[in-house]
Design an enzyme around this catalytic site. Structure first.
Site, PDB file in Angstrom:
ATOM      1  N   GLY A 174       0.817  -1.202   0.000  1.00 28.16           N
ATOM      2  CA  GLY A 174       0.000   0.000   0.000  1.00 28.16           C
ATOM      3  C   GLY A 174       0.855   1.258   0.000  1.00 28.16           C
ATOM      4  O   GLY A 174       1.983   1.275  -0.514  1.00 28.16           O
ATOM      5  N   SER A 175       0.347   2.308   0.626  1.00 28.05           N
ATOM      6  CA  SER A 175       0.941   3.630   0.454  1.00 28.05           C
ATOM      7  C   SER A 175       2.291   3.835   1.127  1.00 28.05           C
ATOM      8  O   SER A 175       2.981   4.819   0.828  1.00 28.05           O
ATOM      9  CB  SER A 175      -0.042   4.697   0.949  1.00 28.05           C
ATOM     10  OG  SER A 175      -1.202   4.712   0.129  1.00 28.05           O
ATOM     11  N   THR A 176       2.706   2.961   2.039  1.00 21.22           N
ATOM     12  CA  THR A 176       4.055   3.111   2.581  1.00 21.22           C
ATOM     13  C   THR A 176       5.098   2.917   1.480  1.00 21.22           C
ATOM     14  O   THR A 176       6.224   3.411   1.593  1.00 21.22           O
ATOM     15  CB  THR A 176       4.315   2.097   3.713  1.00 21.22           C
ATOM     16  OG1 THR A 176       4.047   0.775   3.242  1.00 21.22           O
ATOM     17  CG2 THR A 176       3.445   2.395   4.923  1.00 21.22           C
TER      18      THR A 176
ATOM     19  N   LYS B   8       4.921   4.250  -1.363  1.00 22.28           N
ATOM     20  CA  LYS B   8       5.036   5.514  -2.102  1.00 22.28           C
ATOM     21  C   LYS B   8       6.320   6.258  -1.761  1.00 22.28           C
ATOM     22  O   LYS B   8       6.781   7.101  -2.533  1.00 22.28           O
ATOM     23  CB  LYS B   8       3.821   6.402  -1.809  1.00 22.28           C
ATOM     24  CG  LYS B   8       2.524   5.873  -2.403  1.00 22.28           C
ATOM     25  CD  LYS B   8       1.320   6.703  -1.948  1.00 22.28           C
ATOM     26  CE  LYS B   8       0.031   6.153  -2.541  1.00 22.28           C
ATOM     27  NZ  LYS B   8      -1.169   6.848  -2.011  1.00 22.28           N
TER      28      LYS B   8
END
Length: 640
Positions: free
Chosen positions: A293-295, A297
């Protein structure tokens, strides 16, 4: 038929020659036995007479980085039987059955075996010192108390998946106990004596004592206090969110040293049989793979800044709530989108379409080159068994959609240890270090360090300048963006939230998520990085709401424990509806309780200890910054 005299003489000569040859052969054979193999035969004879009473070596201790013992041995004698010395086998078995918790028949079969030594197991193994003394006092012929020991884990389940456990004979079965079994085990010792066929000691012979050689002690990078803090929060998370599992790693981002590693569900090493095999056999922080997920990014951000593809403060992006790529519509978590925003705000808001744009600017070759350089898709090489590789798209199978989803952390599969190691490189100046838990090997008697592990630099991934920009951007995520629940006044926390759908039966589940947060502090010079992932929490399923508070609680206690000093300047938190304001603790020392209640506003709660009228000490100290409504504990005494 008459035999001639000549024939008789010939036969006598032949017999004489044969007798001489036989005599010579016998002399040669006797000489060979006496001079060449006599010692070997004597040794075999002696071995047949010899009886050995074994003495186990002490297994090496496992220590935390400060010398606190996490695993060590305690005396636990074992009862041996020497069957040939036991005349009354039935009576011996009957007597022992009253002390060892075994039936008379079980013991009778054991003491009747035609063996030199027999362990009276299970009841006669790993006894307490008191029980061993009790057996000695029986003075039963042929029954010997042999010194032995068993593994003891003083903190129960603390760091269970890292430490592992040993079996019935002190052999390592999982974790570090298995990884370094040979070095921890040492060498057995024994007392040897000569006996006759009846097992009686042969007079005028001497005992031979071979002392055991204790195993080496292993010192870890693990900090027992930080490990305890982490595990406390994981227990609370499981209780509060009723999750399938929870994972946490705390690490020094500048060296790769693991301060803490834990997961739930867990077990106690000395009671591993009470849990399913998969609980003790899987060290989730290095074994579990999932979409981050967004980690993830953070990796796309670091690559885009390093390649000069974005200016975070001055370049804008318009988010309509979704973006169409290769016929697929990729949505932002915020329905309707964030509208016009700088790319710094794209990071703060964790805007998926904004990161799709960054991925497209980089292109698949460049983005995947950085992903590989940050260590994804292969094992980190941490010195623990069971590490997985994770999964990346093969470059020739990366199309526009795969490029876009990878940029915001979907479609790739990582392990927690890969994630924290990569993000450490992104914020520590660009250096990717190999993570490790084994700090040094120590001599069991002299306590001198025999061997020490040094930090191992794998590669420089991004420049120090890029790393500084990434740190500053992530500090604003915590102060002003989706990570506000991890804000810790005075410590300049940076970090990133993550919320990823789980793949169930080959499809993304709309109801099951892995939510995570990775945080580090201080943001100007990171000394601690913490990654926590919660698998399928019940109720709210957003990393910023579920996991950011967990990381904040860990850091609030772990940073002072590690001696990390607070900072005087930081990005101020942007308060929004529902956030709890931060207030300054007043100085209450020297005041009476009545004065405090007259002056106290509604910012704090009070809890008092002591019987005096005057405050002589307080916690937190005056000047500390805490959330409004926090408890101030006051200690009462006399003015003296």
């Amino acid at each position: 038929m008459k035999v001639s005299q000549v024939t008789v003489r010939k036969r006598l000569y032949v017999m004489l020659i044969l007798a001489v040859v036989a005599f010579i052969a016998l002399v040669i054979r006797l000489g060979y036995v006496q001079l060449w193999i006599g010692g070997e035969i004597a040794k075999k004879a002696e071995d047949s007479w010899r009886r050995d009473i074994p003495f186990q070596a002490k297994r090496g201790e496992i220590l935390d980085r400060n010398g606190t013992r996490l695993a060590y041995n305690v005396s636990s004698p074992t009862i041996l039987a020497i069957p040939v010395q036991i005349k009354d086998k039935r009576g011996t078995a009957r007597t022992l059955s009253q002390h060892l918790g075994m039936s008379e028949e079980q013991l009778f079969k054991l003491v009747s075996k035609r063996e030199k030594n027999v362990e009276l197991k299970p009841g006669g193994r790993k006894l307490t010192t008191a029980k061993a003394r009790e057996i000695r006092e029986l003075k039963l012929p042929g029954i010997v108390v042999s010194e032995d020991n068993k593994r003891y884990y003083p903190f129960g389940s603390l760091a269970a998946h890292v430490l592992g456990f040993t079996g019935a004979y002190n052999q390592g079965l999982t974790g570090l106990e298995l990884q370094y079994d040979e070095r921890l085990t040492g060498l057995k010792g024994s007392v040897s004596y000569l006996s006759d066929a009846a097992g009686n000691f042969i007079p005028n012979t001497s005992d031979t004592y071979q002392p055991p050689k204790d195993g080496l002690s292993l010192q870890l990078t693990i900090d027992q206090k930080v490990q305890s803090i982490v595990e406390r929060e994981l227990d609370q998370a499981m209780l509060q969110h009723q999750a399938d599992s929870v994972i946490a790693i705390a690490m020094n981002p500048n060296t790769g040293e693991i301060y803490a590693m834990a997961s739930r569900p867990t077990y106690q090493p000395d009671k591993y049989r009470e849990v399913p095999v998969e609980v003790y056999n899987r060290n989730l922080p290095i074994w579990m793979t999932y979409e981050p997920g967004s980690t993830f990014k953070i990796i796309t951000l670091a690559a885009a800044v390093q390649e000069g593809k974005v200016n975070l403060e001055h370049e804008h992006f318009y988010d309509r709530g979704s973006v169409e790529v290769g016929g697929a519509r990729l949505r932002c978590w915020k329905k309707g989108g964030h509208g016009s925003q700088t790319f710094q705000e794209v990071v703060e808001n964790s805007c998926n379409p904004g990161f799709v744009a960054l991925g497209q600017r980089l292109g698949k070759e460049k983005l995947f080159s950085y992903i590989n350089d940050f260590g994804f898709g292969k094992k980190t090489g941490i010195d623990l068994k069971g590490e997985e590789n994770g999964i990346l798209f093969k470059l020739n199978r990366v199309g526009p959609v795969e490029l876009a989803t990878t940029a915001f952390g979907q479609g790739v599969s990582v392990t927690p240890i890969q994630q924290i190691t990569a993000v450490s490189a992104a914020i520590n100046g660009g250096k990717l270090f190999k993570p490790y838990v084994s700090k040094s090997w120590i001599h069991p008697e002299t306590r001198t360090v025999l061997e020490e592990t040094k930090p191992q630099l794998v590669r420089q991934v991004i420049s120090p300048e890029t790393s500084k920009i990434v740190r500053e951007a992530l500090e604003k995520v915590v102060a002003q963006g989706t990570g506000r629940n991890a804000f810790l006044d005075g410590y300049r926390v940076g970090g990133k939230t993550g919320t990823a759908q789980k793949v169930v039966n080959g499809r993304y589940s709309p109801n099951e998520h892995i939510v995570s947060f990775i945080g580090f502090a201080p943001a100007d010079k990171p000394e601690l990085i913490v990654y926590v992932a919660v698998d399928n929490p019940q109720g709210i399923q957003f990393g910023g709401l579920v996991v950011a508070p967990i990381v904040r609680a860990i850091m609030a206690d772990a940073l002072p424990s590690l001696g990390v000093a607070p900072r005087t300047k930081q990005v101020e938190k942007e308060y929004r509806y529902g956030d709890t304001p931060i207030v300054t603790v007043p100085n209450l020392v020297g005041k009476t309780v009545s004065d405090i209640y007259e002056d106290m506003n509604m910012n704090f709660q009070l809890a008092s200890t002591g019987s005096g009228k005057t405050v002589i000490r307080q916690a937190p100290a005056a000047g500390a910054r805490v959330e409004r409504g926090s408890v101030i504990r006051i200690y009462l005494g006399s003015e003296e």
